[in-house]
Design an enzyme around this catalytic site. Structure first.
Site, PDB file in Angstrom:
ATOM      1  N   SER A  95       0.841  -1.204   0.000  1.00  0.00           N
ATOM      2  CA  SER A  95       0.000   0.000   0.000  1.00  0.00           C
ATOM      3  C   SER A  95       0.878   1.258   0.000  1.00  0.00           C
ATOM      4  CB  SER A  95      -0.947  -0.071   1.193  1.00  0.00           C
ATOM      5  OG  SER A  95      -2.053   0.773   1.016  1.00  0.00           O
ATOM      6  N   ASP A 224      -9.656  -5.994  -3.808  1.00  0.00           N
ATOM      7  CA  ASP A 224      -9.096  -4.987  -2.908  1.00  0.00           C
ATOM      8  C   ASP A 224     -10.030  -3.786  -2.872  1.00  0.00           C
ATOM      9  OD1 ASP A 224      -7.642  -2.870  -1.741  1.00  0.00           O
ATOM     10  OD2 ASP A 224      -5.729  -3.722  -2.388  1.00  0.00           O
ATOM     11  N   HIS A 253      -7.356  -6.256   0.550  1.00  0.00           N
ATOM     12  CA  HIS A 253      -6.197  -5.389   0.701  1.00  0.00           C
ATOM     13  C   HIS A 253      -5.256  -5.967   1.753  1.00  0.00           C
ATOM     14  CE1 HIS A 253      -3.995  -1.741   0.054  1.00  0.00           C
ATOM     15  NE2 HIS A 253      -4.080  -1.370   1.320  1.00  0.00           N
TER      16      HIS A 253
END
Lengths: 273, 408
Positions: A95, A224, A253
Site C-alpha cells: 500500500s 481490494d 487489501h
C-alpha cells in the site's frame, strides 16, 4: 529493542531477524512492521534475513510533527539501509509502503536493490484527476481526514472490515484480527496519521516508477476495496520496465495478513528466481 | 337615470366581463328565514338541502356589459339577463353558499374559482369576483366580474399530463439502468428451473424412479417460477404509464419491497443497508408506482455515489419516523456528500454531478413528492455523506380519497 536514530534525531524502531539475503519490508498507512509477521516467520525460516521498520510517526517509532511525507520516509529508509549496510535487497512494500519504496528508488537509485515486490500499492497515483479518471475522488480522502480527526478509533474499526474483505458473503471474519488492526493503527500518532492521508493519496509516483530497473513483482488482491486494482497495479505494471503482475482472486487489501499462504509462496519463489 | 339604476356607462367599454346583480330578493328570503349568521345558514341547509338552489333563484341579473355578453355567448343582453341561475354551471351551488356567507359576514368582496354556463350550454372555467358599490356585500346591488381562465386551466392540465409522462419516462430510463440486475434476477430462477427439471428427468430414468426426489425438484421449480414471475410483475408495475392514482399504502412495506427490487444492485455496489423504521403502522395516500420510483431513484443515487467515490465505508440507512400527522422518510449514505454550492442546484433539471448523468432523476422525484403534498430536501456533511428526506401526511389504512377538484 532495535532502534535506529535518523540524522534529524528521530528514533526508528525495526526488527532484524534471521540471516541470508536481506528482505526489507515497508508497511502501509497507518500500520507498523507487525503486519509482516507471517511473511517474516515464513521467509526467516527459509534462509532469508528479514527486516521490518516502523515508519516515523507509526508503530513504535518516534512521532514527529514535521517530516511526515514521502521524501522524508524515503530518506529515513535510505539512512537505515546505510546504517545496516544492506546490499542485494529485496524490497517489499504494501500500500503506502509501495510508495515509500518507489520514492526511495526515485531519490537514491537501485544500487543496493536486487528486486522489488509491490503488494496492493497506491502507485502510481490514487487521486482521481482528469488524466486519472479511474482514481478515487478527493471527497473520499476528505472523509477519511474528517474521520481521523473526529474519532480515529471508530475510523480504523470501520476500516478493518473492507480492509480484510470481512463485508463479503462467506468470508471468515476474525474479530481479534479487527482488534489487532485497530490497535496497530491507534499506535500511530495523530499528526502522522493525518499527514499520511495526503501522502498516500495525492503523491504522483509516475516518475519514480520509471526508475525501478530491477525485477519487480506487482501483486494485488482482485477484491481490494481500499486500493482498487484498476487505478493502481494494472497501471504500475505498465510503468515499471521489468514488472510481472500477479493477482489473487477474491484477495483483499489485507491478504498478507488474512490469507497469506499463496502470497508467501509466490514471494519466496520470486526471491529465489 | 331613473332611481335604483346604476350608471353603466363606465362598464360599457370595459374589456373585463361584468354583470350586475339585484340581490334584494335574496336578502328578503334570508330575513324571512331568520338567517342572520353563517351558523343560521348552516342549520337551514341541514334542514332543507335545496335551500341554496332556491336562494340562487331569488337573484336577478339586471345588467351585462358587452364583454360579458361576448363571454357568455348569445346575440344580445336579453339572453344573459334575468335568472341568475341560468349563468351558473351545475355543481356550483357550494360556491354560492360561500358567497351568501360572505354577505352575512358583511365582507367587502367575494372571490371564487368556478364555472359559468354559456348560452350554448357549455361550461367555462372562470374567476368570479363580486363586490358592491356600497362597500359591503350586504346590499341590494352587487357587481360581478367574470375572468375567463380556460387557458390557464388548459395549461395546468397539460402540465399535469407532462409531469406524468416525464415521470413515466424517468421510470423507463431507470429500468434501462437496472436491466443488468433485472436480467440477473430473472436468469437465476430460470437456471434453477432448468437444473431441477433435468435432475427430475434423471430421477425418472432410474429402474425405480425416486418419487421423493422428483417431488422436491418440482417444488423447487414452482418456487423459482414464482420468483421470476414476481420480478416481471415488479418490472411491469414500474413501466406503467398512468395518471396519479392515490391509494392508502404502508410506507414501511413500500420501503422493504423496494429494497427487494434493488437487492442485486445494492450487492453489486457493495452497499450495506441499515433499516431504522418506525414500528407503528404508517399509511400515506400515494401512487404506489410513483412513490416507489422516488425511493428507487434515491437509493440508486446513494449506492452509485458511494461506489463512484470508492468509499471504504458504504452504509445506506433508511429511516421512517412519525411526526404529528406525518411520516418522515430519510435516506442517508456515507458517500462524498453534496457540496453546499451544489445543494441548491441539485433539483434543477439537467444538473448532475455524475459523469454520465442526465440530471432528470431528482427533479422528477421532487415533482412526484410535491404532487403527493410533500417536500423533498437534502442535507449533507461534505465528505461524510448526504441525507435526502421527505414527509407525507398520514391517513387511515382504509381512507377513501376525496374527489379531486374540477379545476386542475
Amino acid at each position: 529493542m532495535a532502534i535506529f536514530t535518523t540524522s534529524d534525531g528521530t528514533r526508528i524502531f525495526y526488527n532484524d531477524w534471521s540471516s541470508g539475503q536481506p528482505v526489507l519490508f515497508s508497511h502501509g498507512w497507518p500500520l507498523s512492521g507487525e503486519v509482516w509477521d507471517s511473511q517474516m516467520m515464513f521467509l526467516g525460516a527459509h534462509g532469508l534475513r528479514v527486516i521490518a521498520h516502523d515508519r516515523r510517526g507509526n508503530g513504535r517509532s518516534d512521532q514527529t510533527w514535521d517530516g511526515n511525507h514521502m521524501d522524508q520516509y524515503a530518506d529515513d529508509l535510505a539512512e537505515l539501509i546505510e546504517h545496516l549496510d544492506l546490499r542485494d535487497i529485496v524490497m517489499v512494500g504494501h500500500s503506502t509502503g509501495g510508495g515509500e519504496i518507489a520514492r526511495y528508488i526515485g531519490r537514491h537509485g537501485t544500487a543496493r536493490v536486487a528486486k522489488t515486490v509491490l503488494l496492493g500499492s497506491v502507485l502510481p497515483l490514487m487521486l482521481r484527476t482528469e488524466r486519472n479518471p479511474e482514481g478515487t475522488p478527493m471527497e473520499a480522502f476528505d472523509g477519511i481526514r474528517a474521520g481521523a480527526l473526529a474519532d480515529r478509533a471508530q475510523l480504523f474499526w470501520d476500516l478493518s472490515e473492507p480492509f480484510f474483505g470481512y463485508n463479503r458473503d462467506g468470508s471468515n471474519i476474525s474479530e481479534p484480527m479487527r482488534h489487532q488492526f485497530t490497535r496497530i493503527c491507534m499506535q500511530a500518532g495523530i499528526k502522522a496519521t493525518y499527514d499520511g492521508i495526503a501522502q498516500f493519496s495525492e503523491t504522483d509516483f509516475t516518475e519514480d516508477l520509471k526508475k525501478i530497473d530491477v525485477p519487480t513483482l506487482v501483486a494485488h488482491g482482485e477484491d481490494d476495496q481500499i486500493v482498487p486494482i484498476e487505478a493502481s497495479s494494472l497501471k504500475t505494471v505498465k510503468l515499471v520496465p521489468k514488472a510481472t503482475l500477479k493477482t489473487y482472486p477474491g484477495g483483499s487489501h489485507g491478504l498478507a495478513q488474512a490469507t497469506p499462504d499463496a502470497f508467501n509462496s509466490d514471494l519466496l519463489a520470486f526471491i529465489r528466481s | 337615470m331613473s332611481p335604483g339604476e346604476s350608471d353603466h356607462s363606465v362598464f360599457e367599454t370595459m374589456v373585463i366581463p361584468m354583470v350586475e346583480l339585484d340581490t334584494s330578493g335574496l336578502r328578503s328570503l334570508l330575513a324571512k328565514a331568520h338567517i342572520g349568521t353563517t351558523s343560521d345558514l348552516a342549520g337551514r341547509i341541514d334542514a332543507d338541502a335545496g335551500f341554496v338552489t332556491g336562494a340562487i333563484a331569488a337573484v336577478r341579473v339586471v345588467y351585462a356589459n358587452p364583454a360579458a355578453i361576448e363571454l357568455l355567448g348569445g346575440s344580445g343582453p336579453g339572453e344573459t339577463m334575468g335568472e341568475f341561475g341560468r349563468l351558473r354551471a351545475s355543481g356550483t351551488a357550494d360556491g354560492f353558499r360561500r358567497e351568501i356567507e360572505a354577505m352575512l359576514e358583511r365582507r367587502p368582496s367575494f372571490s371564487d374559482e368556478t364555472h359559468v354556463r354559456r348560452t350554448d350550454g357549455s361550461d367555462l372555467p372562470i374567476v368570479y369576483t363580486s363586490w358592491s358599490p356600497s362597500g359591503n356585500l350586504a346590499s341590494d346591488r352587487q357587481l360581478v366580474s367574470l375572468t375567463d381562465i380556460s387557458e390557464r386551466v388548459r395549461i395546468a392540465q397539460t402540465l399535469s399530463r407532462l409531469r406524468s409522462e416525464l415521470a413515466h419516462a424517468g421510470r423507463i430510463s431507470m429500468l434501462g439502468e437496472l436491466s443488468a440486475s433485472i436480467t440477473h434476477e430473472v436468469n437465476q430462477p430460470l437456471t434453477a428451473i432448468v437444473a431441477n427439471a433435468q435432475a427430475g428427468l434423471r430421477w425418472l430414468d432410474r429402474d425405480e424412479p425416486a418419487i421423493g426426489e422428483i417431488k422436491a425438484a418440482l417444488e423447487t421449480i414452482v418456487l423459482a417460477g414464482q420468483r421470476a414471475t414476481d420480478v416481471v410483475a415488479r418490472m411491469r408495475a414500474m413501466s406503467t404509464k398512468q395518471a396519479l392514482e392515490l391509494r392508502p399504502l404502508s410506507i414501511n412495506d413500500l420501503i422493504e419491497e423496494t429494497l427487494l427490487f434493488l437487492s442485486h444492485e445494492l450487492v453489486k455496489h457493495q452497499v450495506r443497508v441499515r433499516l431504522d423504521l418506525t414500528t407503528e403502522p404508517a399509511f400515506v395516500s400515494a401512487d404506489r408506482t410513483q412513490l416507489q420510483q422516488v425511493l428507487v431513484n434515491l437509493l440508486m443515487n446513494a449506492a452509485q455515489a458511494m461506489a463512484d467515490a470508492r468509499s471504504w465505508r458504504r452504509i445506506l440507512t433508511i429511516r421512517s419516523r412519525l411526526g404529528s400527522g406525518t411520516i418522515r422518510v430519510e435516506i442517508e449514505d456515507t458517500g462524498p456528500g453534496v457540496r453546499a454550492a451544489d445543494q441548491d442546484r441539485l433539483f434543477d433539471t439537467f444538473f448532475t454531478t455524475k459523469t454520465e448523468g442526465m440530471g432528470m432523476g431528482l427533479p422528477i422525484c421532487r415533482s412526484i413528492v410535491e404532487a403527493h403534498g410533500g417536500m423533498l430536501e437534502v442535507s449533507s456533511r461534505p465528505s461524510l455523506g448526504a441525507t435526502f428526506r421527505f414527509g407525507l401526511s398520514l391517513v387511515g389504512p382504509m381512507a377513501v380519497q376525496p374527489e379531486s377538484s374540477t379545476t386542475a
